[in-house]
Design a protein around this motif. Structure first.
Motif, PDB file in Angstrom:
ATOM      1  N   GLU A 195       1.068  -1.518   0.081  1.00  0.00           N
ATOM      2  CA  GLU A 195       0.111   0.121   0.004  1.00  0.00           C
ATOM      3  C   GLU A 195       0.785   1.302  -0.431  1.00  0.00           C
ATOM      4  O   GLU A 195       0.116   2.335  -0.881  1.00  0.00           O
ATOM      5  N   LYS A 196       1.586   1.551   0.975  1.00  0.00           N
ATOM      6  CA  LYS A 196       2.589   2.369   0.610  1.00  0.00           C
ATOM      7  C   LYS A 196       4.113   2.480  -0.487  1.00  0.00           C
ATOM      8  O   LYS A 196       3.458   4.065  -1.200  1.00  0.00           O
ATOM      9  N   TRP A 197       4.076   1.708  -1.001  1.00  0.00           N
ATOM     10  CA  TRP A 197       3.968   1.787  -2.803  1.00  0.00           C
ATOM     11  C   TRP A 197       3.700   2.104  -3.760  1.00  0.00           C
ATOM     12  O   TRP A 197       3.833   3.057  -4.454  1.00  0.00           O
ATOM     13  N   PHE A 198       2.077   1.776  -3.044  1.00  0.00           N
ATOM     14  CA  PHE A 198       0.798   1.809  -4.773  1.00  0.00           C
ATOM     15  C   PHE A 198       0.525   3.273  -4.229  1.00  0.00           C
ATOM     16  O   PHE A 198       0.319   4.195  -5.522  1.00  0.00           O
ATOM     17  N   LEU A 199       0.712   3.964  -3.943  1.00  0.00           N
ATOM     18  CA  LEU A 199       0.170   5.240  -2.725  1.00  0.00           C
ATOM     19  C   LEU A 199       1.154   6.252  -3.122  1.00  0.00           C
ATOM     20  O   LEU A 199       0.873   7.769  -3.594  1.00  0.00           O
ATOM     21  N   LYS A 200       2.089   6.078  -2.892  1.00  0.00           N
ATOM     22  CA  LYS A 200       3.620   6.886  -3.346  1.00  0.00           C
ATOM     23  C   LYS A 200       3.665   7.047  -5.364  1.00  0.00           C
ATOM     24  O   LYS A 200       3.546   8.152  -5.527  1.00  0.00           O
ATOM     25  N   ASN A 201       2.773   5.444  -5.270  1.00  0.00           N
ATOM     26  CA  ASN A 201       2.989   5.910  -6.939  1.00  0.00           C
ATOM     27  C   ASN A 201       1.828   7.244  -8.236  1.00  0.00           C
ATOM     28  O   ASN A 201       1.982   7.164  -8.460  1.00  0.00           O
ATOM     29  N   LYS A 202       0.536   6.700  -6.735  1.00  0.00           N
ATOM     30  CA  LYS A 202       0.315   7.295  -6.945  1.00  0.00           C
ATOM     31  C   LYS A 202       0.099   9.287  -7.575  1.00  0.00           C
ATOM     32  O   LYS A 202      -0.276   9.319  -7.598  1.00  0.00           O
ATOM     33  N   SER A 203       0.829   9.564  -5.681  1.00  0.00           N
ATOM     34  CA  SER A 203       0.871  10.891  -5.497  1.00  0.00           C
ATOM     35  C   SER A 203       2.152  11.412  -6.671  1.00  0.00           C
ATOM     36  O   SER A 203       1.539  12.243  -7.019  1.00  0.00           O
ATOM     37  N   GLU A 204       2.864  10.829  -6.697  1.00  0.00           N
ATOM     38  CA  GLU A 204       3.286  11.363  -8.384  1.00  0.00           C
ATOM     39  C   GLU A 204       2.757  10.610  -9.588  1.00  0.00           C
ATOM     40  O   GLU A 204       3.263  11.814 -10.033  1.00  0.00           O
ATOM     41  N   GLU A 205       2.254  10.303  -9.891  1.00  0.00           N
ATOM     42  CA  GLU A 205       1.280  10.353 -10.933  1.00  0.00           C
ATOM     43  C   GLU A 205       0.814  11.866 -11.044  1.00  0.00           C
ATOM     44  O   GLU A 205       0.678  12.408 -12.274  1.00  0.00           O
ATOM     45  N   LYS A 206       0.225  12.537  -9.806  1.00  0.00           N
ATOM     46  CA  LYS A 206      -1.005  13.013  -9.517  1.00  0.00           C
ATOM     47  C   LYS A 206       0.260  14.634  -9.858  1.00  0.00           C
ATOM     48  O   LYS A 206      -0.362  15.314 -10.602  1.00  0.00           O
ATOM     49  N   GLU A 207       1.411  14.328  -9.482  1.00  0.00           N
ATOM     50  CA  GLU A 207       2.166  15.526  -9.461  1.00  0.00           C
ATOM     51  C   GLU A 207       2.727  15.566 -10.620  1.00  0.00           C
ATOM     52  O   GLU A 207       3.057  17.016 -11.297  1.00  0.00           O
ATOM     53  N   LYS A 208       2.904  14.880 -11.704  1.00  0.00           N
ATOM     54  CA  LYS A 208       2.904  15.135 -13.248  1.00  0.00           C
ATOM     55  C   LYS A 208       2.162  15.533 -14.303  1.00  0.00           C
ATOM     56  O   LYS A 208       1.262  15.605 -13.514  1.00  0.00           O
TER      57      LYS A 208
END
Length: 435
Positions: A422-435
């Motif tokens: 979950e930590k990995w998934f949410l981190k990736n989701k957050s990074e995708e939104k910032e792009k």
């Protein structure tokens, strides 16, 4: 699959769903295991388990009154901890414990059904029959709320009435008297940890009340009826469990109960009613397990759908047609099928108890620290619920570490993997939104 609509489940339907999950797993799947840990005192393990579950239910009733939602526990965790890995991990632990419950009930269905054909309960037919049950439950679930509500109510009436007949008839046939309510053996016959371990399993027998929270927005007048459904479900199941436990203990010795622990009710019907009683008891078990699985799959699919919509868990369509809710039904059933094939009843029950108690502690602790004033919850009750859960969980882990360490290891690994994933998934989701 039809969309799930507000006000599509009545109070009666919600109670039917709750009792469906509890009675399907609790009395048929767990009675023998509870007796193995607590001897002649096992009926009282269900009574004390009901009291502990009552303290836990207080928190869920308060939350459901304030925030009725189709996401149930997923929504509560988000309110308590925010949109993060703790919320997602806690919700997945609850969902996983419910899927484990489905596997537990599915294998119980197989064990009881085989009693009609005098086939050894270690037969390969146990998982095969369990798989067939899960497939039938899936087909009922894709029919929509109307079919689910009506079928759950009909099956709840049949099984509660049937179990009551079994219990009262069994007590009468055995010449039961109130003097038999007090066991002949002392509490010192077993270590205290055994009794606490029995409580962990008895609590698992009541945890089905939490499935009601996952239908919050779909229940009529949810701000009141979700809480009412929880209280009524617990009360009904407590009476049923006690009646059945005393009926079984009146017709079988503890050694006989332990020997037939996966189908102890069916075995108890033999001396009381003969072969006709056996058929009747197995028939009720089949109805109870079917309704239990239907209700559990319904609740898990609602929770995981909500988690997906919250972007807290990943989702892949895998080319499947239809809407998200249908996909989550399929994933839930596939996971339950896998566990039904791979694990036996004892290990399934142990994993379910561990995951549920940890999630339950997280709910109480979060409410205590972050939102007790928002829902007007009493601090003393929250502390009591946490303390009772912790004592029971610690004792159960001690027993499992001593007798079946693999269960504890598997539980620990799964929890770590869920959190890190979950930590990995949410981190990736957050990074995708910032792009």
């Amino acid at each position: 699959m039809a969309q799930y609509k507000k006000n599509s489940l009545s109070l009666t339907g919600a109670v039917s769903l709750g009792t469906g999950v509890m009675i399907g797993a609790g009395i048929f799947a767990l009675l023998g295991q509870v007796a193995e840990l607590s001897g002649q005192w096992f009926p009282y393990a269900f009574l004390v388990g009901a009291i502990i579950s009552g303290f836990s239910a207080y928190t869920y009733v308060k939350l459901s009154n304030a925030y009725p939602s189709a996401g149930g526990i997923a929504t509560y965790l988000k309110k308590i901890y925010g949109k993060g890995a703790v919320t997602a991990s806690g919700a997945l632990l609850m969902a996983l414990s419910m899927v484990i419950n489905e596997s537990l009930v599915a294998r119980t269905f197989g064990s009881y059904t085989l009693q009609l054909f005098d086939i050894n309960d270690n037969s390969v037919w146990v998982p095969i029959l369990g798989v067939l049950l899960l497939i039938v439950a899936f087909l009922i679930n894709i029919s929509g709320n109307t079919i689910i509500g009506k079928s759950s109510f009909a099956m709840a009436v049949l099984k509660i009435g049937g179990i009551a007949i079994f219990a009262i008839g069994g007590l009468w046939a055995a010449g039961f008297s109130f003097s038999e309510v007090v066991p002949s053996e002392s509490l010192k016959e077993y270590p205290i940890t055994n009794y606490l371990g029995a409580l962990a399993l008895s609590i698992l027998a009541y945890k089905g009340f939490t499935t009601i929270t996952n239908s919050g927005e779909e229940i009529t007048n949810p701000n009141k009826n979700v809480g009412r459904a929880i209280i009524l479900s617990l009360a009904i199941c407590t009476v049923v469990y006690l009646l059945v436990a005393f009926a079984v203990s009146s017709n079988l010795t503890i050694e006989e109960i332990i020997k037939a622990k996966d189908y102890s009710l069916a075995e108890a019907s033999r001396p009381a009613f003969g072969k006709y009683g056996l058929w009747f008891t197995v028939g009720i078990a089949i109805i109870a397990t079917i309704s239990g699985v239907v209700a559990s799959i319904f609740a898990v699919s609602r929770m995981t759908t909500m988690l997906t919509q919250m972007n807290l868990i990943p989702h892949k369509h895998f080319g499947l047609p239809g809407k998200l809710q249908k996909h989550m039904l399929i994933y839930t059933v596939v996971l339950a099928l896998t566990m039904t094939i791979l694990f036996d009843l004892k290990r399934i029950a142990s994993l379910g108890a561990i995951f549920y108690l940890i999630m339950d502690i997280g709910i109480h602790w979060g409410v205590l620290k972050n939102m007790r004033k928002d829902i007007n919850a009493r601090v003393s009750i929250l502390y009591t619920a946490i303390l009772l859960d912790c004592i029971v969980l610690a004792a159960f882990l001690w027993i499992k570490a001593s007798s079946d360490l693999l269960v504890v290891i598997v539980a620990a690994i799964l929890m770590v993997l869920i959190f890190l994933g979950e930590k990995w998934f949410l981190k990736n989701k957050s990074e995708e939104k910032e792009k």
